[in-house]
Design a protein around this motif. Structure first.
Motif, mmCIF file in Angstrom:
data_model
loop_
_atom_site.group_PDB
_atom_site.id
_atom_site.type_symbol
_atom_site.label_atom_id
_atom_site.label_comp_id
_atom_site.label_asym_id
_atom_site.label_seq_id
_atom_site.Cartn_x
_atom_site.Cartn_y
_atom_site.Cartn_z
ATOM 1 N N GLY A 134 -21.604 53.112 -45.645
ATOM 2 C CA GLY A 134 -20.355 53.305 -46.375
ATOM 3 C C GLY A 134 -19.119 53.184 -45.482
ATOM 4 N N ILE A 135 -18.117 52.532 -46.020
ATOM 5 C CA ILE A 135 -16.861 52.358 -45.272
ATOM 6 C C ILE A 135 -16.084 53.679 -45.274
ATOM 7 C CG2 ILE A 135 -14.670 51.060 -45.271
ATOM 8 C CD1 ILE A 135 -16.614 48.764 -46.536
ATOM 9 N N THR A 136 -16.200 54.438 -46.358
ATOM 10 C CA THR A 136 -15.568 55.762 -46.392
ATOM 11 C C THR A 136 -16.266 56.673 -45.378
ATOM 12 O OG1 THR A 136 -15.403 55.336 -48.754
ATOM 13 C CG2 THR A 136 -14.680 57.488 -48.004
ATOM 14 N N GLU A 183 -28.899 59.650 -49.356
ATOM 15 C CA GLU A 183 -27.545 59.550 -49.909
ATOM 16 C C GLU A 183 -27.589 59.850 -51.396
ATOM 17 O OE1 GLU A 183 -25.847 55.610 -50.275
ATOM 18 O OE2 GLU A 183 -27.726 54.718 -49.638
ATOM 19 N N THR A 237 -15.810 54.805 -51.791
ATOM 20 C CA THR A 237 -14.516 54.193 -52.104
ATOM 21 C C THR A 237 -13.904 54.780 -53.369
ATOM 22 O OG1 THR A 237 -15.125 52.162 -51.016
ATOM 23 C CG2 THR A 237 -13.438 51.973 -52.715
ATOM 24 N N ARG A 295 -35.264 56.066 -54.342
ATOM 25 C CA ARG A 295 -34.292 55.010 -54.649
ATOM 26 C C ARG A 295 -34.724 53.698 -53.994
ATOM 27 N NH1 ARG A 295 -30.180 53.381 -51.353
ATOM 28 N NH2 ARG A 295 -28.467 52.267 -52.359
ATOM 29 N N TYR A 328 -29.238 50.291 -57.923
ATOM 30 C CA TYR A 328 -28.547 51.160 -58.871
ATOM 31 C C TYR A 328 -29.414 51.306 -60.128
ATOM 32 C CZ TYR A 328 -25.088 50.514 -55.375
ATOM 33 O OH TYR A 328 -24.475 50.506 -54.156
ATOM 34 N N SER A 376 -26.506 58.295 -55.379
ATOM 35 C CA SER A 376 -26.732 56.943 -55.924
ATOM 36 C C SER A 376 -25.587 55.983 -55.614
ATOM 37 C CB SER A 376 -26.920 57.029 -57.437
ATOM 38 O OG SER A 376 -27.960 57.924 -57.723
ATOM 39 N N GLY A 377 -24.390 56.514 -55.381
ATOM 40 C CA GLY A 377 -23.267 55.624 -55.091
ATOM 41 C C GLY A 377 -22.326 56.199 -54.046
ATOM 42 N N ASN A 431 -22.208 58.392 -49.922
ATOM 43 C CA ASN A 431 -22.882 58.969 -48.749
ATOM 44 C C ASN A 431 -22.700 60.483 -48.744
ATOM 45 O OD1 ASN A 431 -21.802 56.007 -47.416
ATOM 46 N ND2 ASN A 431 -23.942 56.558 -47.198
ATOM 47 N N ARG A 444 -20.013 43.418 -45.116
ATOM 48 C CA ARG A 444 -21.137 44.042 -45.827
ATOM 49 C C ARG A 444 -21.621 43.132 -46.968
ATOM 50 N NH1 ARG A 444 -20.182 50.028 -47.973
ATOM 51 N NH2 ARG A 444 -19.086 48.941 -49.631
ATOM 52 N N LYS A 499 -25.894 46.053 -51.054
ATOM 53 C CA LYS A 499 -25.221 46.497 -52.281
ATOM 54 C C LYS A 499 -25.632 45.521 -53.380
ATOM 55 C CE LYS A 499 -20.770 48.612 -53.303
ATOM 56 N NZ LYS A 499 -21.294 49.849 -53.883
HETATM 57 C C1 LIG Z 1 -25.336 53.545 -52.655
HETATM 58 C C2 LIG Z 1 -23.969 53.756 -52.109
HETATM 59 N N1 LIG Z 1 -23.840 54.546 -51.019
HETATM 60 C C3 LIG Z 1 -22.639 54.765 -50.458
HETATM 61 C C4 LIG Z 1 -21.482 54.210 -50.986
HETATM 62 C C5 LIG Z 1 -20.166 54.436 -50.331
HETATM 63 O O1 LIG Z 1 -19.730 53.262 -49.712
HETATM 64 P P1 LIG Z 1 -18.180 52.962 -49.523
HETATM 65 O O2 LIG Z 1 -17.625 54.136 -48.807
HETATM 66 O O3 LIG Z 1 -18.136 51.710 -48.711
HETATM 67 O O4 LIG Z 1 -17.609 52.814 -50.882
HETATM 68 C C6 LIG Z 1 -21.587 53.410 -52.132
HETATM 69 C C7 LIG Z 1 -20.375 52.830 -52.738
HETATM 70 O O5 LIG Z 1 -20.071 51.726 -52.510
HETATM 71 C C8 LIG Z 1 -22.846 53.171 -52.690
HETATM 72 O O6 LIG Z 1 -22.966 52.410 -53.777
#
Ligand SMILES: Cc1ncc(COP(=O)(O)O)c(C=O)c1O
Length: 358
Positions: free
Chosen positions: A257-259, A231, A301, A185, A200, A233-234, A236, A95, A195
């Motif tokens: 998102g990896i989560t 989503e 994460t 956004r 942000y 701001s940080g 999903n 990513r 990213k």
């Molecule tokens: C805008 C945004 N969406 C989703 C996520 C979730 O991504 P991840 O699960 O890879 O942390 C993040 C965090 O990194 C993010 O900044």
């Protein structure tokens, strides 16, 4: 890790590192060491592990004016036997390079990225906390360091990894979500899937509004119709409707998102249905009112899974029911944390062992 040069002060700095209070919090403390590497003349120089220190930056560095920068967020866990494991770091490496391509920045070779992450973890081992949900949070990032006020892609960059011994980001209480109907956004064709700091920065004004009206998180809708959930701001977003998970389909305006991906995989392994689809906010709110959307959560994460308590939309509050055992959201959360900490067998390839430094 042989391709990482280690400064002689590194072991001593880590040995002397102390956390001053008992609550680690999230992103409050930093490992006293960091990885740095410089890129110029079309190639990366040496990657080195050094004392944590301010970085010299020309006031004309392009990152300061034109925001040419990218970052990642990932976690390393300490298992009960003391071994360290990184959670799916290859996905962060890929990513990162996808973000780099979008922002006209050089890629970092995947193995070098992984080796650099492994080195800072291995040398920080004694300060990685090991209680449930605690981790060493890694923040790899890259900035355009070339000086010059001309708006053009830089040719000089710096790659850095800092690390933060962290407790849980989410303390257990559920979250009040503000549905942002006006601001956006990011837009199709933009950089929402990367990213990069600009995304942000674009979210902060609305975040201020969100906090001012007593909510915790902003929910972003699509830029064209202001109708479909994208989503937070940080993080999903997922809604649980009639026992199945529903999450917005990935587009170029949503961070992959990896989560999110791990939750989809885990839920399917648990026999739950998962739908990736266009999810209209009006539909979700209507289903909350009808009692068919029983849970919703955000994931990322840092927080892993944070359940939604309520949505505030056009002045109206839509409350989700309180579920005594936390429901599907909290079961998935615990399962994922157990896997990350090595208390439950992980699906193939999810944990990347950190070798000890000699
Ligand atoms: C805008 C945004 N969406 C989703 C996520 C979730 O991504 P991840 O699960 O890879 O942390 C993040 C965090 O990194 C993010 O900044």
């Amino acid at each position: 890790m042989n391709n990482i040069q280690v400064h002689p002060d590194v072991p001593k700095l880590v040995a002397n590192f102390k956390v001053e209070d008992t609550s680690l919090g999230f992103g409050k403390y930093y490992s006293p060491i960091m990885i740095t590497a410089k890129y110029s003349k079309g190639q990366w120089g040496k990657f080195s592990l050094e004392p944590y220190a301010p970085i010299p930056l020309d006031p004309c560095a392009k990152v300061l004016h034109y925001a040419q920068e990218i970052f990642e967020g990932m976690k390393t866990f300490k298992k009960k036997n003391g071994d360290l494991v990184m959670f799916r770091p290859e996905m962060n490496a890929r990513r990162f390079n996808m973000s780099a391509r979008r922002m006209a920045m050089p890629e970092v070779p995947e193995q070098l990225y992984l080796d650099a992450c492994e080195a800072i973890c291995a040398y920080s081992k004694s300060i990685v906390p090991g209680k449930n949900g605690e981790s060493l949070y890694l923040r790899p990032f890259m900035i355009a360091t070339e000086a010059g006020l001309g708006i053009k892609p830089a040719t000089e960059f710096m790659f850095i990894i800092i690390a933060s011994p962290s407790g849980g980001y989410f303390s257990g209480e559920s979250v009040k979500v503000y549905v942002e109907r006006k601001d956006i956004r990011c837009a199709p064709g933009g950089m929402g899937y990367a990213k990069t700091g600009g995304n942000y920065a674009a979210s902060l004004n609305s975040y201020k509004k969100t906090l001012d009206i007593g909510c915790d998180q902003t929910m972003w809708l699509d830029a064209l119709e202001h109708k479909y959930i994208e989503e937070m701001s940080g993080m999903n977003f997922f809604a649980i409707i009639n026992g199945a998970l529903h999450t917005p389909t990935l587009t170029d305006t949503i961070l992959d998102g990896i989560t999110r991906k791990s939750i989809i995989d885990l839920a399917r392994l648990e026999g739950l249905e998962v739908f990736e689809r266009k999810l209209a906010v009006d539909e979700v709110l209507d289903l909350v009112t009808k009692g068919q959307c029983t849970e919703a959560f955000m994931c990322g994460t840092a927080a892993v899974i944070a359940p939604v308590k309520s949505f505030l939309d056009k002045g109206k509050i839509f409350e989700l029911p309180i579920i005594a055992d936390g429901g599907i959201s909290m079961k998935l959360r615990q399962k994922l944390i157990d896997i990350q900490c090595g208390n439950h067998p992980a699906p193939e390839g999810w944990l990347y062992p950190v070798k000890n430094h000699q």
